[in-house]
Design a protein around this motif. Structure first.
Motif, mmCIF file in Angstrom:
data_model
loop_
_atom_site.group_PDB
_atom_site.id
_atom_site.type_symbol
_atom_site.label_atom_id
_atom_site.label_comp_id
_atom_site.label_asym_id
_atom_site.label_seq_id
_atom_site.Cartn_x
_atom_site.Cartn_y
_atom_site.Cartn_z
ATOM 1 N N ALA A 155 40.281 36.165 40.556
ATOM 2 C CA ALA A 155 41.119 37.085 39.769
ATOM 3 C C ALA A 155 40.719 37.031 38.299
ATOM 4 O O ALA A 155 40.600 38.059 37.627
ATOM 5 C CB ALA A 155 42.586 36.732 39.926
ATOM 6 N N HIS A 156 40.477 35.829 37.817
ATOM 7 C CA HIS A 156 40.113 35.706 36.411
ATOM 8 C C HIS A 156 38.708 36.229 36.167
ATOM 9 O O HIS A 156 38.403 36.740 35.096
ATOM 10 C CB HIS A 156 40.216 34.247 35.971
ATOM 11 N N GLN A 158 37.550 38.753 37.538
ATOM 12 C CA GLN A 158 37.677 40.201 37.396
ATOM 13 C C GLN A 158 38.050 40.588 35.970
ATOM 14 O O GLN A 158 37.621 41.620 35.463
ATOM 15 C CB GLN A 158 38.734 40.734 38.366
ATOM 16 N N ILE A 159 38.835 39.735 35.314
ATOM 17 C CA ILE A 159 39.202 40.052 33.934
ATOM 18 C C ILE A 159 37.950 40.088 33.063
ATOM 19 O O ILE A 159 37.793 40.962 32.215
ATOM 20 C CB ILE A 159 40.220 39.028 33.408
ATOM 21 N N SER A 162 36.291 43.304 33.754
ATOM 22 C CA SER A 162 37.056 44.412 33.171
ATOM 23 C C SER A 162 36.707 44.574 31.712
ATOM 24 O O SER A 162 36.447 45.679 31.229
ATOM 25 C CB SER A 162 38.554 44.132 33.293
ATOM 26 N N GLU B 226 43.855 50.312 33.160
ATOM 27 C CA GLU B 226 44.502 49.343 34.030
ATOM 28 C C GLU B 226 45.199 50.060 35.194
ATOM 29 O O GLU B 226 45.138 49.633 36.342
ATOM 30 C CB GLU B 226 45.524 48.549 33.215
ATOM 31 N N HIS B 230 42.886 49.269 37.953
ATOM 32 C CA HIS B 230 43.470 47.949 38.238
ATOM 33 C C HIS B 230 42.619 46.819 37.673
ATOM 34 O O HIS B 230 42.177 45.934 38.375
ATOM 35 C CB HIS B 230 43.649 47.755 39.744
ATOM 36 N N GLY B 232 43.354 44.334 35.579
ATOM 37 C CA GLY B 232 43.923 42.994 35.581
ATOM 38 C C GLY B 232 44.173 42.431 34.193
ATOM 39 O O GLY B 232 44.675 41.322 34.064
ATOM 40 N N ASP B 235 47.802 42.233 33.986
ATOM 41 C CA ASP B 235 48.467 42.046 35.268
ATOM 42 C C ASP B 235 48.646 40.557 35.584
ATOM 43 O O ASP B 235 47.675 39.857 35.857
ATOM 44 C CB ASP B 235 47.615 42.709 36.354
ATOM 45 N N THR B 237 49.630 38.976 38.105
ATOM 46 C CA THR B 237 49.189 38.450 39.396
ATOM 47 C C THR B 237 47.687 38.198 39.401
ATOM 48 O O THR B 237 47.168 37.540 40.291
ATOM 49 C CB THR B 237 49.521 39.416 40.549
ATOM 50 N N ARG B 238 46.986 38.733 38.431
ATOM 51 C CA ARG B 238 45.557 38.459 38.334
ATOM 52 C C ARG B 238 45.226 37.545 37.164
ATOM 53 O O ARG B 238 44.080 37.435 36.771
ATOM 54 C CB ARG B 238 44.788 39.763 38.146
ATOM 55 N N GLY B 240 46.339 38.050 34.158
ATOM 56 C CA GLY B 240 46.463 38.765 32.895
ATOM 57 C C GLY B 240 47.776 38.414 32.225
ATOM 58 O O GLY B 240 48.702 37.945 32.867
#
Ligand code: HEA
Ligand code: HEA
Ligand code: CUA
Ligand SMILES: [Cu+2]
Lengths: 232, 543, 97, 322
Positions: A155-156, A158-159, A162, B226, B230, B232, B235, B237-238, B240
């Motif tokens: 998940a991180h 992905q940040i 992003s 976002e 999506h 994150g 967010d 849950t990710r 963020g």
């Protein structure tokens, strides 16, 4: 800026509401610089996000950065620097009235600009193949496998990507606008519109181009060089 | 407006050309100001209409007039329309656009075409906002807090976000134009210490627009990304951080409140000087306080986040800094008051609005001090106390400033006088209606009534009824000026060059001014507010 | 803005410096300097940015004070955004150095 | 007379009086400032209204005055700041031995769990005179836990814990509001705080149904999810022994130190790699998505209970319940 570039085709044109050409040029230059100031703050919002998440999720940022192609990144930096040189020389050519040289230099700038975008496209495509684009079946599994030494939370990860796409994407958008601007300038230079008496548009376009270059000068280490040292 | 043009002998910016095209393609700052006037008035009434619906819903404790979802959309769009489509452009884009070149003796703004572009951006943004409103609306609150806006709201967040993004660019371009104009286009002799305070305050406003608005733009863009991809970034849950959004949002939106109030202060300095017939007390300090507000205004944003989950230490820092920004506001209030001392005061409509402004701004500002006190903010944040605080400043302060300014310069803009007695009457109604609407909300807030509540416990009803009653009075007060301004364009008494006998370059040209503002390029050899050199006239010639 | 024309030698000189710095920063990233990798990368980037701004963008020779003020102010504001936000993030997590 | 027009909220916690005191001070101060400014304006407006033969007197300004009316307000402001900060500091530092209540917010209800195991929805029973600390998190968007009678409010965030505390002083029923806009039924996300005399409260506590204390539930989850395989009560496990870690500083692999609070434990479970304990390999699996918000609070409560002194007040009950 929009005003000075849109003056009628012949020679130095003084708009009605200015009293001297100097005043008009100073206004354009101040306007351009102020605009660049706003651009700093525009990118600044993303820099803040970058800073915070890099501090929080350093591992993931490091892994993401490793996965970028440092060769292409470096080459692209060099391409942009070359384009900045041609722009700077172009302004000089305009100042000195070397119209042919100006056209050539603008052409070169455009080529470098497009080359940059092309290489960027190649890099993005690679990321697409690797499923590293957030929101498009993102998958950091390969990184987790490649770097077992550092622990990676997908998940991180992905940040990181992003921000990578947001920052390089908006930078590329600025490049595209720059290319548009320089096409316009090229067209008018070929018509011989700019010379020692009137080169404000070239100069303003140049400022913009250099600014976009400066942004990249920061993006390059921030995105590509986070952690390249050998893993222990 | 084009058709209602008056026909004095002289050629002026209104009668120089006719037809829709001459308006839509104009690059004359005065005509663009009028374009803005018409469009922001439109949005003001839309926003006001939503406000009335909000107030009607709150007449009873139960949620009975509209659905909960509708109510949520109402306050969201009320806030967004009022802030981004009315108040932020109001004084700068209408009065500022009209007056900045006139006051410094320039023929136009530095970039006239850019000026027109910024109006078109505003119109595009407005059209998008209208489309959004008509096809379902948004329900995030004007603050777009994540993750509600990015992951939970089912409404048109993207469209509203893009609309405000574009409106932001319109605002940036206006600010850019002003800064360049003020630096580069001053008439000979118009030195910095001769600038009207109106110009100083607009300069400070523009600086905020330039440095703050881009951050809002990127923030909204990230929200849109976002929502669509999506990412994150916001967010939880990710991984963020939703508070990152709040930091970015308020980095713009706190300074933005000074974009709204500084121009109103700008108007008051002119009006008070004119109707006390005095130079503003402590000119330098008032000028510098505008700059100080613009700078310090950027240091306090997290006072909107005291209970949001920021660290204790940063809450302390931001609370302390919030008090810093109150000092320059205090300086202004004290100096205006001191200006009245030994003046020669006339009670015209603009002056009545100025009195109202000082009173209501002071009350709004003082309650800002309550909010900046950590211990109190914990209790009253997100309650009606906050709602009352900012309506006191924004409606009581900024809108009053705007209306006062509109009355003050109406003769210059339209070449006609408005009916003075009606003006005074409307000012009184606005003042009374305003207080009835918003004073009870302070009490409601301290009682604990949360904001953005569609239904509420019954013990809050009486105060809510008072507030609703006030808002209908307020509505009358706002409709009146619109009616008599329109009336005056045809039937009003023609205005002289300088009906108020005021100082300032804008009064040294005809009413309405010619297209390039001055027949002779002005040369300035006098100080700002040189009322000692302007002989008093027998009677203030009001229509 | 005066019409001062810089020599093309100067431009080539700056260009070469920028190229060298680019290669250096990319190489240095592979050497383990501990936390200083970031510092070095940012110092080099700032050096490059300064070269571009001062010479290519003519700020050093041909610009008036006002332009310099605009640049300094924008950077200062950017730092405000970053540093004051860090006042929160730096102390929000009960972390000690 | 004030039945349907109350003008002051009930004051039912130890902190409420402090907030009111500052509020009253500010009301008086502001009232005074308004009075001073407004009466000056009125007096000037009447005294110096336009009259024949009277010209305005031009006055440049006065630096001394300007400095006075900048410095004096600043001084007053600093007093307000310090006072407000002092109250805030108290509001933000729960007493060490406060009893704990876990709050999980979701669209659009409040779920409250006592350590003893009682679960309530939109209603919270607490005794008079006891320090109560709420450990709060949200399952979806941001909410805000607001009890006007106690003058406390704290946003409740998804993804982490925030805390608030109070000590009720007056029995009664008070409003619980959600103060952060959270969607359609934001205004319906309200509840009650029932403050009772201690004896009544004990009665309520033993009367209510309880499905086991949080910590004991947490313990069984700890077994089910296999945490015990690594976290054993000796030093032989692959993971650190969790006994006694809570509230203590933890040495991390990257050289930093963190205090093991609720957020740290939470993060250790959901995203173990974020902060790796010194001397251990980052092998702990990610439990994000595998545990619900409630299970998480129970695990946290359990880990906490491993560090509680055996005599601590709240723990005594544990064996009795169930
Ligand atoms: C034009 C708009 C405007 C202006 C000018 C201000 C001005 C100020 N505001 Fe306000 N504010 C808003 C618009 C504005 N605000 C809005 C829209 C919100 C809510 C946003 C939302 O959540 O939707 C808000 C919310 C808000 C909050 C957050 C509340 C919360 O949500 O918890 C705070 C907290 O500190 C605050 C403080 C202040 C302060 C200290 C000032 C100061 O600048 C005020 C300074 C002025 C004075 C102080 C008065 C004059 C001074 C004197 C007469 C001196 C004499 C006094 C003494 C010696 C005591 N405001
Ligand atoms: C410039 C800003 C501005 C202005 C001018 C106003 C003006 C008014 N506002 Fe608003 N308000 C905000 C900015 C503003 N507001 C913001 C930012 C919020 C927060 C939103 C959020 O929480 O996200 C808010 C929220 C807000 C609330 C709280 C809602 C809630 O939290 O649940 C309320 C409630 O009373 C309210 C009332 C009013 C009233 C009665 C007016 C009156 O002054 C309006 C008077 C004007 C009129 C009444 C117009 C008259 C027009 C007609 C009579 C004709 C109508 C007919 C046609 C259109 C054909 N506003
Ligand atoms: Cu939950 Cu509002
Ligand atoms: Cu604020």
């Amino acid at each position: 800026m929009a005003d000075s570039t849109a003056t009628p085709v012949h020679g130095p044109e003084l708009l009605h509401h200015f009293s001297t050409a100097q005043q008009q040029r100073d206004a354009a230059s101040l306007g351009m610089w102020l605009f660049l100031g706003t651009e700093i703050m525009f990118f600044g919002g993303m820099f803040l996000a970058y800073l915070i998440y890099r501090l929080l999720y350093f591992n993931e940022f490091a892994a993401g950065s490793r996965s970028l192609d440092i060769w292409l990144g470096t080459i692209n930096t060099i391409v942009l620097i070359c384009s900045s040189l041609t722009v700077a020389l172009g302004v000089r050519a305009a100042q000195m009235g070397k119209r042919k040289l100006l056209v050539i230099l603008l052409l070169l700038t455009l080529i470098f600009g497009l080359a940059f975008l092309g290489i960027k496209g190649v890099e993005w495509y690679a990321k697409y193949k690797e499923h590293h684009i957030p929101g498009m079946s993102f998958d950091a599994g390969d990184l987790i496998r490649d770097y077992p030494q550092i622990h990676i939370d997908p998940a991180h990860e992905q940040i990181y990507f992003s921000l990578y796409f947001a920052m390089t994407g908006l930078h590329a958008l600025h490049m595209i606008i720059g290319v548009g601007m320089f096409t316009y300038l090229l067209y008018h230079s070929m018509k011989g519109r700019y010379g020692p008496e009137y080169y404000t548009p070239i100069e303003m376009g140049g400022l913009y181009w250099h600014f976009v270059d400066v942004v990249w000068i920061y993006l390059f280490p921030l995105l590509y060089l986070i952690d390249r040292k050998p893993l222990g | 407006m084009a058709t209602a043009v008056i026909t004095p002998e002289r050629e002026n910016y209104l009668n120089q050309e006719y037809g829709i095209k001459s308006w839509l393609l104009t690059v004359d700052h005065k005509r663009i100001a009028l374009l803005y006037l018409v469009s922001i008035t439109f949005f003001f009434f839309i926003g006001g209409f939503f406000a009335l619906l909000i107030r009607l819903e709150l007449l009873t404790p139960a949620g009975d007039l509209v659905q909960a979802d509708t109510y949520n959309k109402l306050f969201t769009m009320h806030g967004q329309v009022m802030i981004f489509f009315f108040l932020i452009p109001s004084i700068p884009a209408v009065l500022g656009n009209f007056l900045v070149p006139l006051m410094i003796g320039a023929k136009d703004l530095a970039f006239p075409r850019l000026n027109l572009l910024s109006w078109y951006l505003y119109i595009i943004a407005g059209a998008l906002m209208l489309h959004c409103i008509c096809t379902g609306g948004v329900d995030t609150g004007w603050t777009f807090y994540t993750p509600f806006s990015t992951a939970f709201s089912n409404t048109k967040v993207v469209e509203a976000g893009v609309a405000i993004f574009i409106a932001g660019f319109s605002s940036i371009l206006t600010g850019l134009n002003f800064v360049v104009t003020i630096h580069r286009m001053r008439a000979p002799g118009m030195t910095w210490d001769r600038l009207p305070l109106f110009i100083w305050a607009h300069y400070a406003t523009s600086v905020i627009q330039l440095l703050g608005t881009p951050v809002l733009a990127i923030t909204l863009l990230l929200v849109v990304f976002e929502r669509v991809f999506h990412l994150g970034i916001f967010d939880p849950t990710r991984g963020g951080d939703p508070l990152l959004f709040q930091h970015l949002f308020w980095f713009y939106s706190h300074p933005a409140v000074y974009i709204m109030i500084l121009p109103a202060m700008a108007v008051e300095s002119e009006v008070i000087a004119c109707f006390t017939r005095k130079r503003i007390f402590g000119y330098k300090f008032v000028a510098m306080s505008s700059i100080a507000i613009a700078v310090f205004g950027f240091l306090v944003w997290a006072h909107h986040m005291f209970v949001a989950g920021i660290s204790l230490y940063s809450a302390l820092i931001f609370s302390a800094l919030s008090y810093l920004v109150a000092v320059p506001s205090a300086i202004k209030v004290f100096n205006w008051t001191a200006t009245m001392y030994k003046g020669s005061i006339t009670f015209t409509t603009p002056m009545l609005y100025a009195f109202g402004f000082i009173g209501l701004f002071t009350m709004g500002g003082l309650t800002g001090l309550f909010l900046a006190a950590l211990g109190i903010d914990v209790h009253v944040t997100d309650t009606y106390f906050v709602i009352a605080h900012f309506h006191y400043i924004m409606v009581g302060g900024a809108v009053m400033g705007y209306l006062g300014g509109l009355h003050f310069w109406w003769p210059k803009i339209s070449g006609r006088m408005y009916p003075e007695w009606l003006g005074k009457f409307a000012a009184l109604i606005v003042f009374l209606g305003f207080n009835l609407t918003f004073f009870p909300q302070f009490i409601l807030g301290y009682m604990g009534m949360p904001r953005r509540y569609w239904q509420y416990p019954p013990e809050f009803q009486v105060l809510n009824v008072l507030s609703t009653a006030g808002s209908t009075i307020l509505a009358v007060g706002y409709v009146l000026p619109m009616v008599y301004f329109l009336w005056s364009m045809r039937y009003g008494k023609p205005a002289t060059e300088n009906p108020w006998n005021a100082a300032g370059l804008e009064w040294k040209t005809s009413s309405p001014p010619p297209t390039f503002n001055f027949d002779q390029p002005p040369v300035v050899d006098f100080e700002a507010y040189d009322y000692e050199h302007i002989p008093e006239v027998e009677e203030v010639p009001v229509g | 803005m005066s019409e001062h024309v810089l020599s093309s030698k100067m431009y080539y000189g700056i260009w070469i410096a920028l190229m060298i710095l680019t290669v250096v920063t990319a190489r240095v990233a592979f050497i383990d300097l501990g936390p200083f990798n970031t510092v070095v990368a940012l110092v080099i980037a700032t050096g490059k940015a300064l070269l571009v701004v001062l010479f290519f963008m003519h700020v050093k020779y041909a610009s008036e004070k006002l332009v310099k003020m605009v640049i300094v102010a924008s950077i200062f504001w950017l730092l405000l955004l970053l540093l004051l936000s860090l006042a929160d993030y730096g102390t929000r997590y009960a972390r000690h150095g | 007379m004030f039945d349907n027009l109350p003008l002051w909220p009930a004051r039912a916690s130890t902190g409420a009086g402090n907030v009111d005191a500052l509020y009253i001070f500010l009301l008086l101060l502001s009232g005074f400032m308004c009075l001073a400014i407004f009466s000056m304006i009125v007096v000037f407006a009447l005294r110096y209204r336009r009259q024949h033969g009277h010209e305005a007197e031009q006055i440049e300004g006065s630096t001394a005055l300007e400095i006075t009316w900048s410095v004096v307000p600043l001084g007053i402001f600093l007093v307000i700041f310090a006072w407000g900060a002092f109250i805030f500091f108290q509001e933000r530092t729960p007493p060490r031995d406060a009893s704990e209540i876990y709050v999980v917010a979701k669209q659009w209800m409040w779920k409250l769990e006592h350590v003893e195991g009682q679960r309530e929805i939109n209603e919270l029973h607490v005794p008079v005179g006891r320090d109560v600390k709420m450990i709060m998190t949200s399952q979806d968007v941001i909410h805000s836990f607001y009890i006007p009678a106690f003058r406390i409010k704290q946003d409740v965030l998804p993804g982490r814990y925030t805390t608030a505390w109070f000590r009720a002083t007056k029995p009664g029923v008070y409003h619980l509001f959600c103060a952060e806009y959270c969607g359609s039924q934001h205004s319906g996300m309200i509840g009650q705080i029932v403050v009772m005399e201690p004896a009544q409260y004990e009665a309520w506590l033993s009367g209510g149904s309880s499905s086991g204390s949080l910590a004991s539930n947490g313990e069984s989850i700890f077994q089910q999810l296999g945490c015990v395989t690594c976290h054993r009560s000796d030093t032989q496990g692959r993971g650190p022994n969790l006994a006694g870690i809570f509230g203590k500083p933890v040495q991390l692999e990257d050289g930093l130190t963190v205090v093991a609070d609720e957020n740290y434990v939470r993060e250790s479970i959901l995203s173990p790699s974020a902060k790796v304990v010194k001397g251990f390999k980052p092998i702990m699996p990610v439990f994000q998505g595998l545990v619900s918000e409630e299970q998480l609070t129970e695990l946290v409560a359990y880990v906490k209970s491993l560090s509680a002194a055996p005599t601590a007040g709240t723990k005594v009950r544990e064996s009795k319940v169930q």
